[in-house]
Enzyme design. Structure first.
Site, short mmCIF file in Angstrom:
data_model
loop_
_atom_site.label_atom_id
_atom_site.label_comp_id
_atom_site.label_asym_id
_atom_site.label_seq_id
_atom_site.Cartn_x
_atom_site.Cartn_y
_atom_site.Cartn_z
N CYS A 127 65.99 48.92 8.81
CA CYS A 127 65.23 47.67 8.62
C CYS A 127 63.74 47.92 8.43
O CYS A 127 63.02 47.03 7.99
CB CYS A 127 65.47 46.71 9.78
SG CYS A 127 67.18 46.20 9.93
N HIS A 163 59.45 41.59 10.01
CA HIS A 163 60.87 41.75 9.74
C HIS A 163 61.62 40.57 10.35
O HIS A 163 61.41 40.22 11.51
CB HIS A 163 61.35 43.07 10.34
CG HIS A 163 62.83 43.23 10.31
ND1 HIS A 163 63.58 42.98 9.18
CD2 HIS A 163 63.72 43.60 11.28
CE1 HIS A 163 64.86 43.18 9.46
NE2 HIS A 163 64.98 43.55 10.71
N ASN A 195 69.22 38.39 8.89
CA ASN A 195 68.53 39.68 8.86
C ASN A 195 69.02 40.46 7.65
O ASN A 195 70.15 40.94 7.63
CB ASN A 195 68.83 40.42 10.17
CG ASN A 195 68.19 41.79 10.22
OD1 ASN A 195 67.70 42.30 9.22
ND2 ASN A 195 68.19 42.41 11.39
N1 COA Z 1 79.01 33.47 19.51
C1 COA Z 1 79.26 33.04 20.75
N2 COA Z 1 79.12 33.82 21.82
C2 COA Z 1 78.70 35.07 21.64
C3 COA Z 1 78.44 35.59 20.37
C4 COA Z 1 78.61 34.74 19.26
N3 COA Z 1 78.36 35.13 17.99
N4 COA Z 1 78.05 36.87 20.50
C5 COA Z 1 78.07 37.17 21.80
N5 COA Z 1 78.46 36.08 22.49
C6 COA Z 1 78.61 35.94 23.94
C7 COA Z 1 78.83 37.27 24.65
O1 COA Z 1 80.20 37.60 24.62
C8 COA Z 1 78.33 36.97 26.03
O2 COA Z 1 79.32 36.26 26.73
P1 COA Z 1 79.56 36.52 28.30
O3 COA Z 1 78.28 36.13 28.95
O4 COA Z 1 80.70 35.61 28.60
O5 COA Z 1 79.87 37.98 28.40
C9 COA Z 1 77.17 36.01 25.79
O6 COA Z 1 77.37 35.47 24.48
C10 COA Z 1 75.82 36.65 25.88
O7 COA Z 1 75.83 37.83 25.11
P2 COA Z 1 74.58 38.74 25.01
O8 COA Z 1 74.87 39.91 24.16
O9 COA Z 1 74.05 39.00 26.39
O10 COA Z 1 73.56 37.76 24.26
P3 COA Z 1 72.03 37.89 24.04
O11 COA Z 1 71.35 36.72 24.64
O12 COA Z 1 71.50 39.26 24.35
O13 COA Z 1 71.92 37.71 22.46
C11 COA Z 1 71.60 38.96 20.44
C12 COA Z 1 72.53 38.66 21.61
C13 COA Z 1 72.26 40.00 19.57
C14 COA Z 1 71.37 37.69 19.64
C15 COA Z 1 70.23 39.49 21.00
O14 COA Z 1 70.46 40.51 21.95
C16 COA Z 1 69.36 40.02 19.90
O15 COA Z 1 68.93 39.29 19.02
N6 COA Z 1 69.00 41.33 19.94
C17 COA Z 1 68.18 41.93 18.92
C18 COA Z 1 69.04 42.30 17.76
C19 COA Z 1 68.26 42.66 16.52
O16 COA Z 1 67.18 42.16 16.30
N7 COA Z 1 68.82 43.52 15.69
C20 COA Z 1 68.27 43.88 14.45
C21 COA Z 1 67.55 45.16 14.54
S1 COA Z 1 66.76 45.52 13.03
#
Ligand code: COA
Length: 321
Positions: A113, A248, A278
């Site tokens: 990215c 980004h 993204n």
């Molecule tokens: N829909 C519904 N529920 C979802 C889901 C989806 N698409 N994806 C995950 N969940 C659930 C998980 O299973 C978890 O459930 P649980 O609490 O029962 O176990 C819950 O949502 C929370 O998951 P978690 O991974 O802790 O969520 P989060 O608040 O960390 O958000 C991201 C996840 C990926 C959105 C966040 O971590 C993020 O944006 N990270 C940065 C990623 C990024 O920028 N990547 C690009 C790099 S260039």
């Protein structure tokens, strides 16, 4: 002093738009979950005909039209991608053929990215060295083909697309740049290509995009503002002098947190991730093209571009439009 100026922009998005509600029909997710955690509402996904090279060439052609330069005037094409369908020829060489860039050398660079910033900075280094005067830089990714569509925590985040800029030697333009990598954190965001069986090893099926979301989130909200602050300091400028921070487009919460840490109004951070998701190496030039074509940018405006991604990699480019 001579530097590198962006003189034209272009972009290309696949025709098909997939909304959060569309995804909720095929997996256990919801528009509420995706939009509240990421700001993403829909993304464009490539079909079989919309390869990385096809999207890259369309974005490149539009950037050349916008810049008013002909194919003969392009001396190099640099493409940032980490999802080309083939190992070789490079996307750059395919674009070379599609756009008839007969005078240009072509190559690809992989920095996930952060890729667009890395090719822009590389083009700047070529121009500063005097080797070339005019370069087509492109960021393209079709990560939808590398994603595990059963992993709802990653597949909802990404979209496909391409963005491009023509850059050329000028008296004003790039003010300063920085780029960094930390290979020790490579495990938090990975994607492995399949391999063939050899006399010495078994065939490997490869593995789709894997991401430790929270680790990436924490890394981004600390590293991006640090990188921006250091570059401003180095160039003896302040955040007040920057008209727009073109970041980004991974997650609106990351962008808002960066704005807060820099003590800058969130209004200075344009976003299109609600419509594009993204798009990896394409995200910064896609947004730049949108801003350019909608008349948001005036000659002399100071912009800070900054991104982060797998590697881990991150960087920033401070420039005058
Ligand atoms: N829909 C519904 N529920 C979802 C889901 C989806 N698409 N994806 C995950 N969940 C659930 C998980 O299973 C978890 O459930 P649980 O609490 O029962 O176990 C819950 O949502 C929370 O998951 P978690 O991974 O802790 O969520 P989060 O608040 O960390 O958000 C991201 C996840 C990926 C959105 C966040 O971590 C993020 O944006 N990270 C940065 C990623 C990024 O920028 N990547 C690009 C790099 S260039």
């Amino acid at each position: 002093m001579m530097t590198t100026r962006i003189i034209g922009t272009g972009s290309a998005l696949p025709a098909n738009i997939v909304t959060n509600d569309d995804l909720a029909k095929i997996m256990d997710t919801s528009d509420e979950w995706i939009s509240s955690r990421t700001g993403i509402r829909e993304r464009h996904l490539a079909d079989d005909s919309e390869t990385a090279a096809v999207l890259a060439a369309e974005a490149g052609r539009k950037a050349m039209e916008n810049a008013g330069v002909s194919a003969e005037e392009i001396q190099m094409v640099l493409v940032a991608t980490s999802s080309a369908e083939n190992y070789f020829p490079s996307v750059g060489c395919q674009v070379h053929k599609m756009l008839g860039l007969h005078q240009a050398a072509a190559m690809d660079l992989s920095a996930a990215c952060s890729g667009f910033l890395f090719v822009l900075n590389t083009a700047h280094a070529y121009i500063k060295s005097g080797l070339y005067e005019r370069i087509l830089v492109i960021g393209v990714d079709t990560l939808s083909r590398t994603i595990d569509w059963t992993d709802r925590s990653t597949c909802v985040l990404f979209g496909d697309g391409a963005g491009a800029c023509v850059v050329q030697k000028d008296e004003e333009g790039i003010i300063g740049m920085s780029q960094h990598s930390d290979g020790s954190q490579s495990g938090v965001l990975t994607s492995f290509a399949p391999t063939q069986k050899t006399p010495l090893s078994e065939a490997m099926p490869g593995s789709p995009l894997y991401m430790e979301g929270q680790a990436v989130f924490k890394f981004a909200v600390k590293t991006v503002p640090d990188c921006i602050s250091r570059l401003l300091e180095k160039e003896e400028m302040t955040a007040d002098q920057v008209k727009y921070f073109v970041l980004h487009q991974a997650n609106s919460r990351i962008i808002q947190s960066v704005a807060k840490r820099l003590k800058v109004s969130a209004d200075k951070f344009p976003m299109n991730l609600d419509r594009c998701g993204n798009t990896s190496a394409a995200s910064i030039p896609l947004l730049l093209d949108e801003m350019n074509r909608s008349g948001k940018l005036e000659k002399g405006d100071v912009l800070m571009l900054s991104g982060f991604g797998a590697g881990l990699t991150w960087g920033a480019t401070l420039l005058r439009w």
